[in-house]
Motif scaffolding. Structure first.
Motif, PDB file in Angstrom:
ATOM      1  N   ARG A  47       4.968   8.276  12.146  1.00 39.55           N
ATOM      2  CA  ARG A  47       6.019   8.755  11.261  1.00 39.55           C
ATOM      3  C   ARG A  47       7.012   7.851  11.422  1.00 39.55           C
ATOM      4  O   ARG A  47       7.136   7.071  12.666  1.00 39.55           O
ATOM      5  CB  ARG A  47       6.467  10.074  11.415  1.00 39.55           C
ATOM      6  N   HIS A  48       8.079   7.437  10.498  1.00 40.47           N
ATOM      7  CA  HIS A  48       8.960   6.540  10.728  1.00 40.47           C
ATOM      8  C   HIS A  48       9.964   7.052  11.692  1.00 40.47           C
ATOM      9  O   HIS A  48      10.557   8.087  11.708  1.00 40.47           O
ATOM     10  CB  HIS A  48       9.878   6.407   9.201  1.00 40.47           C
ATOM     11  N   LEU A  49      10.479   6.122  12.602  1.00 42.94           N
ATOM     12  CA  LEU A  49      12.000   6.196  13.273  1.00 42.94           C
ATOM     13  C   LEU A  49      12.939   5.459  12.768  1.00 42.94           C
ATOM     14  O   LEU A  49      12.737   4.790  11.906  1.00 42.94           O
ATOM     15  CB  LEU A  49      11.521   5.570  14.695  1.00 42.94           C
ATOM     16  N   GLY A  72       1.885  -3.685   8.459  1.00 41.70           N
ATOM     17  CA  GLY A  72       2.104  -2.818   9.764  1.00 41.70           C
ATOM     18  C   GLY A  72       2.711  -1.273   9.367  1.00 41.70           C
ATOM     19  O   GLY A  72       2.298  -0.257  10.373  1.00 41.70           O
ATOM     20  N   HIS A  73       3.084  -1.212   8.357  1.00 40.39           N
ATOM     21  CA  HIS A  73       3.553   0.157   8.106  1.00 40.39           C
ATOM     22  C   HIS A  73       2.405   1.114   7.751  1.00 40.39           C
ATOM     23  O   HIS A  73       2.258   2.068   8.396  1.00 40.39           O
ATOM     24  CB  HIS A  73       4.216   0.075   6.607  1.00 40.39           C
ATOM     25  N   GLN A  74       1.401   0.536   7.195  1.00 42.13           N
ATOM     26  CA  GLN A  74      -0.004   1.381   6.843  1.00 42.13           C
ATOM     27  C   GLN A  74      -0.615   1.688   8.050  1.00 42.13           C
ATOM     28  O   GLN A  74      -0.955   2.916   8.433  1.00 42.13           O
ATOM     29  CB  GLN A  74      -0.921   0.502   6.004  1.00 42.13           C
ATOM     30  N   SER A  92      -3.585  13.545   7.819  1.00 44.15           N
ATOM     31  CA  SER A  92      -3.780  12.338   7.607  1.00 44.15           C
ATOM     32  C   SER A  92      -2.880  11.510   8.355  1.00 44.15           C
ATOM     33  O   SER A  92      -3.298  10.498   9.080  1.00 44.15           O
ATOM     34  CB  SER A  92      -3.526  11.964   6.108  1.00 44.15           C
ATOM     35  N   ARG A  93      -1.484  11.652   8.455  1.00 43.43           N
ATOM     36  CA  ARG A  93      -0.712  10.821   9.010  1.00 43.43           C
ATOM     37  C   ARG A  93      -0.495  11.074  10.290  1.00 43.43           C
ATOM     38  O   ARG A  93      -0.109  12.122  10.736  1.00 43.43           O
ATOM     39  CB  ARG A  93       0.650  10.893   8.467  1.00 43.43           C
ATOM     40  N   THR A  94      -0.718  10.075  11.337  1.00 45.41           N
ATOM     41  CA  THR A  94      -0.432  10.564  12.919  1.00 45.41           C
ATOM     42  C   THR A  94       0.897   9.827  13.413  1.00 45.41           C
ATOM     43  O   THR A  94       1.290  10.078  14.399  1.00 45.41           O
ATOM     44  CB  THR A  94      -1.614  10.396  13.839  1.00 45.41           C
ATOM     45  N   HIS A 152       0.650  -1.236  -0.154  1.00 45.55           N
ATOM     46  CA  HIS A 152       0.009  -0.175  -0.009  1.00 45.55           C
ATOM     47  C   HIS A 152       0.744   1.205   0.061  1.00 45.55           C
ATOM     48  O   HIS A 152       0.391   2.122   0.395  1.00 45.55           O
ATOM     49  CB  HIS A 152      -0.979   0.095   1.130  1.00 45.55           C
ATOM     50  N   ASP A 153       2.035   1.265  -0.516  1.00 45.92           N
ATOM     51  CA  ASP A 153       2.998   2.427  -0.581  1.00 45.92           C
ATOM     52  C   ASP A 153       3.202   2.754  -1.960  1.00 45.92           C
ATOM     53  O   ASP A 153       4.611   2.843  -2.078  1.00 45.92           O
ATOM     54  CB  ASP A 153       3.975   2.280   0.721  1.00 45.92           C
ATOM     55  N   PRO A 154       2.332   2.287  -2.865  1.00 49.61           N
ATOM     56  CA  PRO A 154       3.105   2.492  -4.302  1.00 49.61           C
ATOM     57  C   PRO A 154       3.240   4.172  -4.650  1.00 49.61           C
ATOM     58  O   PRO A 154       2.670   4.937  -4.123  1.00 49.61           O
ATOM     59  CB  PRO A 154       2.009   1.946  -5.218  1.00 49.61           C
ATOM     60  N   GLY A 167       0.403   1.770  11.176  1.00 54.94           N
ATOM     61  CA  GLY A 167       1.285   2.724  12.019  1.00 54.94           C
ATOM     62  C   GLY A 167       1.110   4.003  11.440  1.00 54.94           C
ATOM     63  O   GLY A 167       0.840   5.223  12.256  1.00 54.94           O
ATOM     64  N   HIS A 168       1.275   4.349  10.157  1.00 60.85           N
ATOM     65  CA  HIS A 168       0.973   5.837   9.822  1.00 60.85           C
ATOM     66  C   HIS A 168      -0.268   6.329  10.065  1.00 60.85           C
ATOM     67  O   HIS A 168      -0.524   7.433  10.651  1.00 60.85           O
ATOM     68  CB  HIS A 168       1.125   5.811   8.240  1.00 60.85           C
ATOM     69  N   LEU A 169      -1.529   5.809   9.861  1.00 64.61           N
ATOM     70  CA  LEU A 169      -2.891   6.107   9.875  1.00 64.61           C
ATOM     71  C   LEU A 169      -3.368   6.036  11.274  1.00 64.61           C
ATOM     72  O   LEU A 169      -4.408   6.659  11.572  1.00 64.61           O
ATOM     73  CB  LEU A 169      -3.690   5.585   8.864  1.00 64.61           C
TER      74      LEU A 169
HETATM   75 ZN   LIG Z   1       5.976   5.080   5.550  1.00 66.40          ZN
END
Ligand SMILES: [Zn+2]
Length: 502
Positions: A449-451, A213-215, A445-447, A135-137, A217-219
Motif C-alpha cells: 500500500r502507499h506510504l 514500480g507502482h504496479q 489482491s494488494r499486499t 496501469h492504474d486507469p 509494489g501493490h501486487l
Molecule cells: Zn496505488
C-alpha cells in the motif's frame, strides 16, 4: 559526418510513480541503481508529502497545483454533494484546470505522457497521451491522446501494452513471473518511446511517468518482504524479488532517457508516494460506525458479501461492470446513510473516509453545525480506542479532520474524517468496549500500500548539489515549472530559489 541527434528539450519532469524511498536507499547503496544514485548524489534532493489522508489525491493535486480542498477530487467514486449517493467520476473531472492548458496558452510546447488520473479533455500545444502504457486507469478504455490518433501511432511503432489483463485486482500475485516480465517489457517499450520523443522533436517540457514500480509494489510486496503475513518463501525462492527487478529496469530506463535528453535540460525525477506493507482496517470502518451508533449492520454485511465476490472477478470483467457495481452498492447503502449521524464512504483500501450527516449540508442532516467539531472529536476518540483483536495495538495511528488540513472552497466535497491505519500487523478483527468485536475478510489482491512520503531529485545546469531543507508540498511543482518556463500569472510556492538562488 554522422549527425548526432541532440535534444533541445528544456525541462524534463519524470515521475517514477510510487517508488519507495527506503528501497531506493538500500538499492542505491548496494549498487543496483546507479542512475538514481547519480541523480540523488549529484542533484538537489528532497522529500514530498501527499495531501494528508488522501494519497489517492496526489495526482490531481500535482497537475492542478491546487490542494484537495480547492480541486475537490479525492477518489474515483465520490459522494455527490447534497445526496447520500456516490458517483463514479470521469478521470478528467476536476474543479481546477490541469496546468498543461495554461502552459499551452502561454505557448509552451509540451508532451504530457501517461499521467495517472487524468484524461484528454481538450487541445494542448503538443502531445497528450493517457493510459498508453500505465496501469492504474479509472477505467481501462483505449489509450487516449491529443492529437487524436497519436496513441494509435505510438502503439503501431512501439507495440501494445504487454500487461493488459494481468493487473490489479482479483488474481493476486500467484502469476507474478508473467506479471513481472510483462512490466519489464513495458518499461523497455516506454523507454524506446521516450528516446524517440526526446531525440526527434524539440520540447519546452516533457512531463511523463513510469508507473511500473507502482504496479509491482501493490501486487508483489508479499514476495519482496519476508515479514509480510502472506510471504511465501517457496515463491520468493523461485522468482526472486520482482520489485527489485522492476526498480533495476526503471533505473536503466531513466539512464537512457537522461542520455536522450542531454546535459542541458533541467530534469526533475519524482516519486509521488512510497510503498509498504498493506494492512488496512478499511472493511471494518462502517461496521464500527454502525456499532458506535447502535444501528443495524445488515446493509453493510450485504454489501461486504457482494464486494467479496466482486473482488474475485477478473479485472476485465470488473471494468465492464464498474458502474453497475457502483449503482447496486449505492442502492444497498444510500437509504441507510440518511438515517445515521455518520457513515463510511468509498475510499481506496489504503485509507478510509467518513461523512458526517450534517444539518444544512446533507438533505436529512442530523448533526448540528455547532456540534460538528465536538462530534468529530468524540468520534475520533472512539475510533482511536479500537484495538487490533490479535495484537492489542490501536488499529489507527490517527484520524484526520479534513477541515483542519485541507482548506479551500471545496473542502465540504471531501470526506469529513480520514483514517490513518496502523499497518504494523494484519487487522482481521478489531475490538473496543463500545464496539465489541468486528471482523473483516482480508482482500486477496494488494499486499503493498502507499506510504505518504515521496521524494524528488533535480539536476541541470546551475542546479546545486544538496538537500532541500524543507518538505516540498506537491502544490509547488506547477509554480516551479511555470517559473522555469516563463509562464506568467501562476501563483503559489515554488522551489526555484533553492534551485537557482532567485
Ligand atoms: Zn496505488
Amino acid at each position: 559526418v554522422k549527425e548526432v541527434a541532440v535534444s533541445r528539450t528544456k525541462v524534463l519532469f519524470l515521475a517514477l510513480d510510487a517508488i519507495e524511498k527506503d528501497l531506493v536507499r538500500a538499492w542505491t547503496d548496494d549498487g543496483s541503481l546507479p542512475t538514481l544514485k547519480m541523480l540523488l548524489g549529484r542533484g538537489l534532493r528532497g522529500s514530498t508529502f501527499v495531501p494528508q489522508g488522501l494519497s489517492v489525491a496526489v495526482w490531481h493535486t500535482l497537475f492542478t497545483g491546487c490542494t484537495p480542498g480547492e480541486h475537490g477530487r479525492y477518489y474515483y467514486d465520490q459522494l455527490v454533494p447534497g445526496t447520500y449517493k456516490t458517483r463514479i467520476m470521469r478521470p478528467g473531472e476536476v474543479a481546477r484546470e490541469p496546468f498543461w492548458f495554461d502552459f499551452s496558452r502561454a505557448g509552451v510546447r509540451l508532451a504530457v505522457i501517461d499521467i495517472p488520473k487524468t484524461d484528454v479533455t481538450g487541445a494542448v500545444n503538443g502531445l497528450h497521451l493517457v493510459d498508453w502504457a500505465s496501469h492504474d486507469p479509472d477505467f481501462r478504455e483505449r489509450p487516449r491522446s491529443w492529437p487524436q490518433g497519436a496513441a494509435d501511432e505510438a502503439t503501431l511503432r512501439f507495440g501494445g501494452d504487454p500487461v493488459a489483463a494481468n493487473d490489479f485486482g482479483g488474481r493476486g500475485p500467484s502469476d507474478a513471473t508473467s506479471f513481472r516480465d510483462g512490466l519489464l517489457r513495458n518499461i523497455e517499450r516506454r523507454t524506446r518511446f521516450y528516446e524517440a520523443l526526446l531525440t526527434e522533436q524539440d520540447w519546452d517540457l516533457v512531463f511523463g511517468s513510469f508507473d511500473d514500480g507502482h504496479q509491482v509494489g501493490h501486487l508483489c510486496w508479499s514476495i519482496h518482504d519476508p515479514n509480510h503475513a502472506r510471504h511465501d518463501p517457496a515463491l520468493a525462492a523461485a522468482i526472486g524479488d520482482p520489485i527489485k527487478d522492476v526498480y533495476i529496469a526503471l533505473d536503466r530506463a531513466v539512464g537512457r532517457v537522461l542520455a536522450a535528453v542531454g546535459p542541458e535540460a533541467l530534469v526533475f525525477a519524482y516519486s509521488s508516494t512510497g510503498m509498504g506493507t498493506s494492512n488496512t482496517g478499511y472493511g471494518l470502518l462502517d461496521p464500527i460506525l454502525c456499532r458506535l451508533q447502535g444501528v443495524s449492520e445488515r446493509r453493510g454485511r450485504l454489501h461486504a458479501a457482494v464486494k467479496a465476490r466482486w473482488d474475485k472477478l477478473p479485472r476485465t470483467i470488473q471494468e465492464r461492470f464498474n458502474r453497475l457495481k457502483s449503482t447496486s452498492r449505492e442502492a444497498i447503502l444510500a437509504s441507510g446513510r440518511a438515517t445515521r449521524d455518520c457513515f463510511a464512504i468509498p475510499m481506496n483500501d489504503d485509507g478510509g473516509a467518513i461523512r458526517i450527516n450534517l444539518i444544512g449540508r446533507e438533505p436529512l442532516g442530523r448533526v448540528r453545525p455547532e456540534d460538528y467539531d465536538r462530534f468529530c472529536d468524540d468520534l475520533a476518540n472512539d475510533l482511536m480506542s479500537v484495538v487490533n483483536a490479535e495484537t492489542g495495538a490501536p488499529i489507527l495511528r490517527g484520524v484526520i479532520k479534513s477541515r483542519d488540513v485541507h482548506a479551500g472552497a471545496r473542502v465540504d466535497d471531501l470526506p469529513d474524517l480520514l483514517m490513518d491505519w496502523n499497518a504494523e500487523a494484519p487487522i482481521r478483527a478489531a475490538t473496543s468496549p463500545k464496539v465489541g468485536v468486528v471482523h473483516q475478510t482480508l482482500s486477496p489482491s494488494r499486499t503493498g500500500r502507499h506510504l505518504p512520503e515521496g521524494w524528488l531529485a533535480v539536476i541541470g545546469p546551475g542546479v546545486p548539489t544538496g538537500t532541500l531543507n524543507r518538505v516540498v508540498p506537491i502544490t509547488d511543482f506547477v509554480p516551479t515549472l511555470a517559473r522555469a518556463l516563463g509562464v506568467p500569472g501562476t501563483t503559489g510556492g515554488s522551489f526555484m530559489r533553492e534551485l537557482f538562488g532567485h
